[in-house]
Design an enzyme around this catalytic site. Structure first.
Site, mmCIF file in Angstrom:
data_model
loop_
_atom_site.group_PDB
_atom_site.id
_atom_site.type_symbol
_atom_site.label_atom_id
_atom_site.label_comp_id
_atom_site.label_asym_id
_atom_site.label_seq_id
_atom_site.Cartn_x
_atom_site.Cartn_y
_atom_site.Cartn_z
ATOM 1 N N GLY A 135 -56.111 23.763 -9.575
ATOM 2 C CA GLY A 135 -56.718 23.501 -10.550
ATOM 3 C C GLY A 135 -57.681 21.953 -10.438
ATOM 4 O O GLY A 135 -58.259 21.580 -11.490
ATOM 5 N N HIS B 207 -66.301 12.637 8.059
ATOM 6 C CA HIS B 207 -66.501 11.242 8.624
ATOM 7 C C HIS B 207 -65.366 10.220 8.282
ATOM 8 O O HIS B 207 -64.987 9.942 7.438
ATOM 9 C CB HIS B 207 -67.699 10.637 8.020
ATOM 10 C CG HIS B 207 -67.930 9.224 8.366
ATOM 11 N ND1 HIS B 207 -67.977 8.723 9.815
ATOM 12 C CD2 HIS B 207 -68.459 8.161 7.598
ATOM 13 C CE1 HIS B 207 -68.336 7.523 9.883
ATOM 14 N NE2 HIS B 207 -68.623 6.986 8.440
ATOM 15 N N HIS C 96 -47.494 25.088 -15.361
ATOM 16 C CA HIS C 96 -48.493 24.132 -15.933
ATOM 17 C C HIS C 96 -48.104 23.433 -17.287
ATOM 18 O O HIS C 96 -47.404 22.247 -17.258
ATOM 19 C CB HIS C 96 -49.958 24.477 -16.007
ATOM 20 C CG HIS C 96 -50.763 23.656 -16.254
ATOM 21 N ND1 HIS C 96 -52.020 23.840 -16.514
ATOM 22 C CD2 HIS C 96 -50.809 22.099 -16.238
ATOM 23 C CE1 HIS C 96 -52.718 22.546 -16.636
ATOM 24 N NE2 HIS C 96 -52.117 21.370 -16.503
ATOM 25 N N GLY D 213 -71.034 11.127 9.902
ATOM 26 C CA GLY D 213 -71.464 9.794 10.366
ATOM 27 C C GLY D 213 -71.474 9.191 11.587
ATOM 28 O O GLY D 213 -71.391 10.252 12.536
ATOM 29 N N SER D 214 -71.357 7.948 11.954
ATOM 30 C CA SER D 214 -71.849 7.326 13.210
ATOM 31 C C SER D 214 -70.632 7.967 14.155
ATOM 32 O O SER D 214 -70.817 8.432 15.279
ATOM 33 C CB SER D 214 -71.741 6.084 13.127
ATOM 34 O OG SER D 214 -70.799 5.407 12.700
ATOM 35 N N GLU E 207 -68.454 15.068 0.935
ATOM 36 C CA GLU E 207 -67.322 15.877 1.638
ATOM 37 C C GLU E 207 -66.685 16.449 0.745
ATOM 38 O O GLU E 207 -66.098 17.719 1.191
ATOM 39 C CB GLU E 207 -66.428 14.693 2.230
ATOM 40 C CG GLU E 207 -67.305 13.928 3.451
ATOM 41 C CD GLU E 207 -68.092 12.826 2.937
ATOM 42 O OE1 GLU E 207 -68.435 12.137 3.722
ATOM 43 O OE2 GLU E 207 -68.170 12.544 1.814
#
Length: 537
Positions: A409, A70, A281, A25-26, A47
């Site tokens: 997961g 970014h 889990h 990004g900038s 990302e």
């Protein structure tokens, strides 16, 4: 004048971190504009894919990977992938561009407000340098922190006007630094554990991902053979620490209290190495261990050792510990030996006409077909979560670094990680087995694979539903919940749109032809396979 930018690139070069995974990004442009020609920039279109590629790359190389995100928005997009990296103990140095230092307090556009708080608790350390002259030292700290046991991600936010500032006078010292952990093997504790294992009538090993990370697989084989012990892989396996073709291999433990207790019944000493005790889990309460069973735990992570609900733990480097244990235990009579001869474990090829009741292919047959055609040293990245049991039952893995799965997961790991692993290990062929639900979280990785000619074979198991979720819905009596199906997606068209050739396989014969061609190619390929919708948990 040497700038902060110049010194930062030199520091990264010194540590061998010459591949940059990013989506700019900038705020990041002033840093990236100074990238030297001997560095490689790998662009991801989201990302999450960026961090997933870096995660796979770092796990496969065993060295830290460099990520450039970014500001706050890019960091936020990567958080799901960061969860997997955290639980995988992946060494990552993550930088994020910050607004001009004097404007951050005004919360101008693209300010990363409270930047060090944003990625927690999924990083070992987060920092924003207090001044420009502290940027390079902070980056040096990040590299060393990321790699010390337990390895893990580190986050650094850098105001973009810092890059043009002159470096401090002490920056040169950073290139001469070495930080080496002094954690030798805890010899007394290893000897004590060896004595308990020798005295056990039926010891059993439970091996976790850190065994594979430490490349201690071969020593684990020696340890199992000397003890004559069964070997289980720890629940929710994110790596394969033991050859699945070895006669001592019993499979992957279920991620539930009662399931683990049932599998370990009959064993008086359980030795867990390189995994938490245990990552449950499904809520399935019961006794943590069978009556009369003793648990021993070897971990590189003090947090894992401290939070375990039972057992005696020692925190020590995994590789040397496994080697020391293998040497210390007494060899029992006629242990099972692994026949490593070529062809000793030939695959059985499914019948080409095998189909499920609805005309779709059975996932187990698809996986067996892949195994039969894949190179013996193939690397698998798996994110077909509803067919994990079928995967372990049909895919034979013999060498270290052969298997990667999202450690937390969280979906979106598979396709980007496969790109990163193939970048890191170009001598072995990477096959990514991805569910249709999972694929949508990381599908932009196809673009990166195409642009950089990374020859991953992506196999999409398309059953039109979130299979694992539907399996849990059955167990939880929640089949009336919305959002369980994802029908109508054409992955071949998506792949071709991103520049990756795609083929569809509705029969095992078509799969064999497509896979044979894909393995012969030097570019990425996607194969979409229509499979049955039944979730196998």
């Amino acid at each position: 004048m040497t700038t902060v930018n110049d010194a930062a690139w030199e520091l990264l070069r010194h540590h061998g971190m010459t591949t940059v995974f990013g989506n700019p990004g900038s705020n990041e442009l002033p840093f990236l504009a100074g990238m030297p020609e001997d560095f490689r920039y790998v662009l991801g279109l989201h990302e999450g894919a960026v961090l997933g590629m870096a995660d796979g790359f770092a796990q496969a190389t065993g060295r830290p990977a460099f990520v450039n995100l970014h500001a706050a928005s890019g960091s936020g997009n990567a958080m799901g992938a960061l969860t997997n990296a955290w639980y995988a103990h992946t060494p990552l140095v993550i930088t994020a561009g910050q607004q001009v230092r004097s404007t951050v307090g005004q919360e101008v556009m693209l300010s990363n407000v409270d930047a060090t708080v944003l990625p927690r608790p999924l990083v070992k350390h987060a920092a924003e340098p207090t001044c420009a002259q502290d940027v390079v030292r902070t980056l040096s700290q990040a590299v060393h922190t990321a790699t010390l046991d337990p390895a893990g991600p580190v986050y650094v936010s850098v105001p973009y006007d810092d890059w043009a500032a002159p470096v401090g006078t002490d920056t040169a010292h950073l290139l001469d630094r070495r930080v080496v952990a002094g954690g030798a093997v805890a010899e007394a504790e290893i000897a004590r554990m060896a004595g308990l294992l020798d005295a056990a009538e039926a010891p059993v090993l439970v091996l976790g991902p850190d065994v594979d990370s430490a490349r201690a697989n071969d020593d684990a084989v020696v340890l199992a053979e000397r003890l004559g012990a069964d070997v289980w892989v720890a629940p929710s396996a994110s790596r394969c620490p033991f050859p699945t073709v070895h006669p001592a291999f019993r499979g992957v433990l279920p991620a539930s209290v009662t399931g683990i207790t049932e599998r370990l019944t009959g064993h008086d000493v359980v030795l867990v190495i390189g995994a938490p005790v245990f990552r449950y889990h499904q809520y399935d309460p019961g006794e943590y261990l069978p009556a009369g069973t003793r648990l021993l735990h070897v971990s590189c992570d003090p947090g894992e050792a401290a939070r375990a609900p039972m057992g005696d733990a020692v925190v020590t480097p995994i590789g040397p510990a496994v080697a020391a244990l293998a040497e210390a235990v007494t060899e029992r009579g006629r242990p099972a030996r692994w026949d490593t001869a070529e062809g000793a474990d030939e695959a059985s090829v499914p019948d080409a006409g095998a189909r499920a009741a609805g005309g779709r292919l059975v996932a187990a047959d698809v996986l067996a077909t892949i195994d039969a055609l894949a190179p013996r040293d193939a690397v698998y990245v798996n994110e077909a979560t509803s067919t994990v049991g079928d995967f372990w039952a049909n895919i034979r893995m013999r060498r270290p670094g052969s298997y990667y799965f999202p450690a937390s997961g969280g979906l979106g790991f598979g396709m980007p990680a496969a790109v990163g692993v193939q970048l890191a290990d170009p001598q072995r062929r990477v096959i990514a087995v991805i569910g249709d639900g999972s694929a949508n979280y990381g599908v932009t990785a196809l673009w990166s694979a195409a642009q950089y000619r990374i020859p991953v074979v992506f196999v999409i198991l398309n059953n039109g539903t979130y299979g694992a979720l539907r399996g849990f819905a059955t167990k939880l009596d929640a089949l009336n919940a919305p959002g369980l199906d994802v029908a109508g997606i054409d992955f071949v068209a998506l792949a071709e749109g991103y520049g990756v050739p795609g083929r569809r396989a509705a029969t095992l014969e078509e799969l064999r032809a497509a896979l044979t061609d894909a393995l012969a190619a030097d570019t990425p390929t996607l194969i979409e396979v229509t499979t049955e919708a039944l979730a196998r948990m």
